[in-house]
Motif scaffolding. Structure first.
Motif, mmCIF file in Angstrom:
data_model
loop_
_atom_site.group_PDB
_atom_site.id
_atom_site.type_symbol
_atom_site.label_atom_id
_atom_site.label_comp_id
_atom_site.label_asym_id
_atom_site.label_seq_id
_atom_site.Cartn_x
_atom_site.Cartn_y
_atom_site.Cartn_z
ATOM 1 N N VAL A 17 0.836 -1.197 0.000
ATOM 2 C CA VAL A 17 0.000 0.000 0.000
ATOM 3 C C VAL A 17 0.876 1.253 0.000
ATOM 4 N N ALA A 18 0.525 2.191 -0.879
ATOM 5 C CA ALA A 18 1.149 3.524 -0.898
ATOM 6 C C ALA A 18 0.014 4.526 -1.081
ATOM 7 N N TRP A 19 -0.704 4.782 -0.009
ATOM 8 C CA TRP A 19 -1.893 5.630 -0.079
ATOM 9 C C TRP A 19 -1.598 7.004 0.500
ATOM 10 N N GLY A 20 -2.200 8.003 -0.118
ATOM 11 C CA GLY A 20 -2.194 9.334 0.476
ATOM 12 C C GLY A 20 -0.842 10.004 0.485
ATOM 13 N N GLU A 21 -0.664 10.866 1.466
ATOM 14 C CA GLU A 21 0.542 11.693 1.577
ATOM 15 C C GLU A 21 1.765 10.827 1.810
ATOM 16 N N PRO A 22 2.821 11.001 1.006
ATOM 17 C CA PRO A 22 4.042 10.217 1.224
ATOM 18 C C PRO A 22 4.845 10.781 2.395
ATOM 19 N N PRO A 23 5.694 9.962 3.009
ATOM 20 C CA PRO A 23 6.544 10.478 4.087
ATOM 21 C C PRO A 23 7.687 11.305 3.504
ATOM 22 N N SER A 24 8.045 12.370 4.173
ATOM 23 C CA SER A 24 9.169 13.191 3.709
ATOM 24 C C SER A 24 10.491 12.712 4.277
ATOM 25 N N ASP A 25 10.444 11.957 5.384
ATOM 26 C CA ASP A 25 11.646 11.311 5.910
ATOM 27 C C ASP A 25 11.231 10.081 6.708
ATOM 28 N N ARG A 47 11.327 9.308 9.818
ATOM 29 C CA ARG A 47 10.607 9.511 11.068
ATOM 30 C C ARG A 47 9.102 9.632 10.864
ATOM 31 N N LEU A 48 8.690 10.040 9.668
ATOM 32 C CA LEU A 48 7.272 10.226 9.392
ATOM 33 C C LEU A 48 6.601 8.972 8.847
ATOM 34 N N TRP A 49 7.342 7.882 8.717
ATOM 35 C CA TRP A 49 6.750 6.648 8.191
ATOM 36 C C TRP A 49 5.563 6.210 9.042
ATOM 37 N N THR A 50 5.672 6.332 10.364
ATOM 38 C CA THR A 50 4.612 5.850 11.247
ATOM 39 C C THR A 50 3.352 6.715 11.183
ATOM 40 N N GLU A 51 3.371 7.779 10.393
ATOM 41 C CA GLU A 51 2.186 8.604 10.197
ATOM 42 C C GLU A 51 1.516 8.334 8.848
ATOM 43 N N THR A 52 2.082 7.422 8.058
ATOM 44 C CA THR A 52 1.513 7.145 6.742
ATOM 45 C C THR A 52 0.351 6.171 6.852
ATOM 46 N N ARG A 53 -0.481 6.160 5.843
ATOM 47 C CA ARG A 53 -1.660 5.292 5.848
ATOM 48 C C ARG A 53 -1.316 3.800 5.794
ATOM 49 N N PRO A 54 -0.268 3.365 5.086
ATOM 50 C CA PRO A 54 0.069 1.932 5.171
ATOM 51 C C PRO A 54 0.293 1.488 6.612
ATOM 52 N N TYR A 55 0.951 2.324 7.385
ATOM 53 C CA TYR A 55 1.278 1.975 8.766
ATOM 54 C C TYR A 55 0.064 2.101 9.681
ATOM 55 N N THR A 56 -0.697 3.194 9.556
ATOM 56 C CA THR A 56 -1.769 3.480 10.506
ATOM 57 C C THR A 56 -3.106 2.861 10.120
ATOM 58 N N ASP A 57 -3.382 2.716 8.812
ATOM 59 C CA ASP A 57 -4.706 2.279 8.359
ATOM 60 C C ASP A 57 -4.774 0.793 8.044
ATOM 61 N N THR A 58 -3.740 0.260 7.404
ATOM 62 C CA THR A 58 -3.782 -1.133 6.965
ATOM 63 C C THR A 58 -2.848 -2.029 7.775
ATOM 64 N N PHE A 59 -2.059 -1.416 8.673
ATOM 65 C CA PHE A 59 -1.144 -2.152 9.556
ATOM 66 C C PHE A 59 -0.130 -2.965 8.752
ATOM 67 N N TYR A 65 2.577 10.751 -6.322
ATOM 68 C CA TYR A 65 3.359 9.742 -7.035
ATOM 69 C C TYR A 65 4.847 10.076 -6.951
ATOM 70 N N ASN A 66 5.178 11.317 -7.241
ATOM 71 C CA ASN A 66 6.586 11.723 -7.199
ATOM 72 C C ASN A 66 7.166 11.579 -5.802
ATOM 73 N N GLY A 67 6.372 11.963 -4.776
ATOM 74 C CA GLY A 67 6.869 11.864 -3.409
ATOM 75 C C GLY A 67 7.102 10.443 -2.950
ATOM 76 N N TRP A 68 6.163 9.551 -3.278
ATOM 77 C CA TRP A 68 6.326 8.152 -2.885
ATOM 78 C C TRP A 68 7.524 7.515 -3.594
ATOM 79 N N THR A 69 7.650 7.731 -4.895
ATOM 80 C CA THR A 69 8.770 7.094 -5.601
ATOM 81 C C THR A 69 10.109 7.665 -5.140
ATOM 82 N N GLU A 70 10.148 8.964 -4.857
ATOM 83 C CA GLU A 70 11.394 9.556 -4.354
ATOM 84 C C GLU A 70 11.770 8.928 -3.021
ATOM 85 N N TRP A 71 10.792 8.757 -2.129
ATOM 86 C CA TRP A 71 11.074 8.153 -0.833
ATOM 87 C C TRP A 71 11.512 6.699 -0.994
ATOM 88 N N GLN A 72 10.864 5.974 -1.875
ATOM 89 C CA GLN A 72 11.206 4.563 -2.071
ATOM 90 C C GLN A 72 12.617 4.389 -2.620
#
Length: 543
Positions: free
Chosen positions: A283-291, A293-305, A337-344
């Motif tokens: 899952v890569a939903w919604g706002e991508p993490p900028s670093d 530390r923010l991974w635990t605020e993303t929807r894959p982590y919080t919504d789909t576990f 899309y750009n934010g998620w791929t850059e982070w990945q």
């Protein structure tokens, strides 16, 4: 109006930069069928002869549409993949608790498009391997049914352990309000063990190159209320009643159930077929993490576990394919899309990460643009291992209606009219230059090939020169029952690793450096201690 052309099907397409040039296409509002793109124009780069660096180029082939259901479909699929410069087929062979292959534990599909005696997976492996293509068996892991009527087979897992089952035999996940879903719950020990057994049996019996895990997650915070899982959670934390969806401990519990299932599938599948590559649609939903530390605020982590960043770090996936399904013509969606791929690109943790592109929700030239950006390095120099296109049966946007954009603004969606001829176009456009004339914009739009030549699949380092081994075991009590949720510690020279047992007492460690180790299971005075030797490239099963 968005940049690029909006009515691709009514334009005139000329292949390559050189005449002979024009290929006329009729407007699809009428009955005429458009001419296919030219495939033999001068100046074309031949993907068969121009070798490129290793790069994974995958096609997802779902079982809800044509693709592998007859020998003819398989021949066409292999031909399309070769034409398009692809080197990997991710093919759905477990759709909803059924199988599109003959040798397996679950019922054969009741899909009437497949002849009862035909083995789609067997035929595909033979033909794809002969053409130099890898085959990854795609399995929908937790959803086991979809339709209102129950499965025809009495032995189907949904009939045996669905809403009609009683007590502990109910394996489905439920909502907080007690509504049954059609998904197994990974927090139910028997459901998790069953799932692992089915997938391991598949990779043991068929020489697939990979096992691809789909839907290995919960659907949201309101899900996960299987009675057995709730009972285990309450026993662990000395609670009673239903946990609140927002309870951090309950969220962490569900996250750990999913991770334990991924870990168990990974290690047991490698035990059955050591050369296997294990991947997952993530899952890569919604706002991508900028670093990080923010991974635990993303929807894959919080919504789909689905804590897939941790899966990569631990190495319980060889290949990660985040589903970067975003519409290019929507500015906010394109930014995501750009934010998620850059982070990945900058968070691969030494594994192979591939951008999953949602071709079905984009125009053809937008899909090519997303593939191209996925294959470029990040600002920091990070790279992805390749790209995967979803899906073979729908290579471009089609349908009717408007897209509800940011702030309620309706963005125009000018759909292609989907048919078999236009669906084939992507497989020509990926490997050769083209330009389009858009009458509405009165301009020429050039598209360069994203796969200008053939490319080998990137090798996995652990398959070439392994530097680590794996450890698995099952902790049982004196009566032979599972020891659920107890700590397991693995210690050696300069290394301490920790995990816990799952609901079946199973535990595992991936990618352990070679050497002697002490393994301790459980608490004193019931602690068990083993001395083991880990070898590179091998799995040690604790007796």
């Amino acid at each position: 109006m968005r940049k690029g052309f909006l009515t691709f099907m009514s334009a005139v397409l000329l292949m390559a930069a050189f005449p002979p040039g024009a290929v006329a296409r009729a407007n699809l509002a009428g009955p005429a069928t458009p001419a296919a793109p030219e495939t033999t124009a001068p100046g074309r780069t031949d993907p068969e002869t121009a070798q490129q660096p290793a790069q994974l180029r995958a096609l997802w082939v779902d079982a809800f549409h044509p693709g592998i259901k007859t020998p003819e479909e398989i021949s066409k699929l292999v031909g399309d993949a070769k034409t398009g410069g692809f080197n990997t087929l991710i093919v759905q062979v477990r759709r909803r608790g059924d199988r599109y292959f003959q040798r397996g534990r679950e019922p054969f599909t009741q899909d009437t498009a497949v002849a009862p005696a035909f083995d789609p997976l067997d035929t595909l492996i033979a033909r794809a391997h002969a053409a130099g293509l890898e085959v990854h068996a795609w399995a929908a892991v937790l959803p086991v049914w979809q339709w209102p009527a129950p499965p025809l087979s009495p032995g189907h897992v949904y009939n045996q352990h669905g809403p009609a089952a009683q007590g502990r035999d109910r394996w489905l996940t439920y909502t907080r309000r007690g509504e049954a879903t059609r998904f197994l719950d990974p927090g139910h020990p028997e459901a998790a063990a069953y799932t692992v057994d089915v997938l391991v049996d598949l990779v043991r019996k068929y020489p697939v190159d990979g096992l691809h895990l789909d839907y290995i997650r919960y659907d949201g915070p309101e899900y996960g209320y299987n009675a057995a899982s709730v009972e285990r959670f309450n026993a662990r934390h000395r609670r009673t009643g239903q946990p609140d969806p927002a309870d951090p401990l309950w969220s962490d519990w569900r996250r750990r159930q999913v991770t334990q299932l991924v870990r168990r599938i990974y290690l047991e599948a490698l035990a059955a077929r050591p050369t296997l590559k294990v991947s997952a649609a993530l899952v890569a939903w919604g706002e991508p993490p900028s670093d990080t530390r923010l991974w635990t605020e993303t929807r894959p982590y919080t919504d789909t576990f689905q804590d897939w960043r941790a899966w990569l770090e631990e190495g319980i996936l060889d290949l990660a394919i985040p589903m970067n399904y975003f519409q290019e013509f929507n500015p906010r969606s394109r930014d995501w899309y750009n934010g998620w791929t850059e982070w990945q690109k900058d968070h691969t943790y030494g594994r192979q990460v591939v951008s999953g592109v949602g071709a079905y929700m984009n125009y053809l030239e937008d899909t090519l643009a997303q593939i191209s950006r996925a294959l470029t390095p990040s600002t920091a120099g990070g790279r992805l291992a390749g790209t995967a296109v979803y899906a073979y049966a729908a290579t471009h946007l089609y349908g009717n209606g408007d897209y509800n954009g940011p702030a309620g603004q309706n963005l125009p969606r000018q759909p292609y009219r989907y048919n078999a001829e236009t669906n084939d176009w992507l497989f020509r456009l990926t490997t050769q230059p083209a330009w389009y004339y858009e009458p509405a914009l009165r301009q020429q739009i050039s598209v360069q090939p994203v796969f200008p030549g053939s490319a080998p699949v990137p090798p996995l380092p652990r398959l070439g020169q392994p530097t680590a081994g794996h450890v698995v075991g099952v902790a049982l009590d004196a009566q032979g029952g599972p020891r659920d949720g107890i700590p397991v510690a693995l210690s050696g020279p300069g290394l301490q690793l920790y995990t816990e047992t799952d609901g079946s007492g199973w535990y595992g460690f991936a990618h352990v450096p070679p050497g002697p180790y002490t393994l301790q299971i459980g608490y004193w005075p019931l602690r068990q201690t083993h001395t083991i030797e880990v070898e590179a490239g091998r799995l040690f099963r604790v007796p």
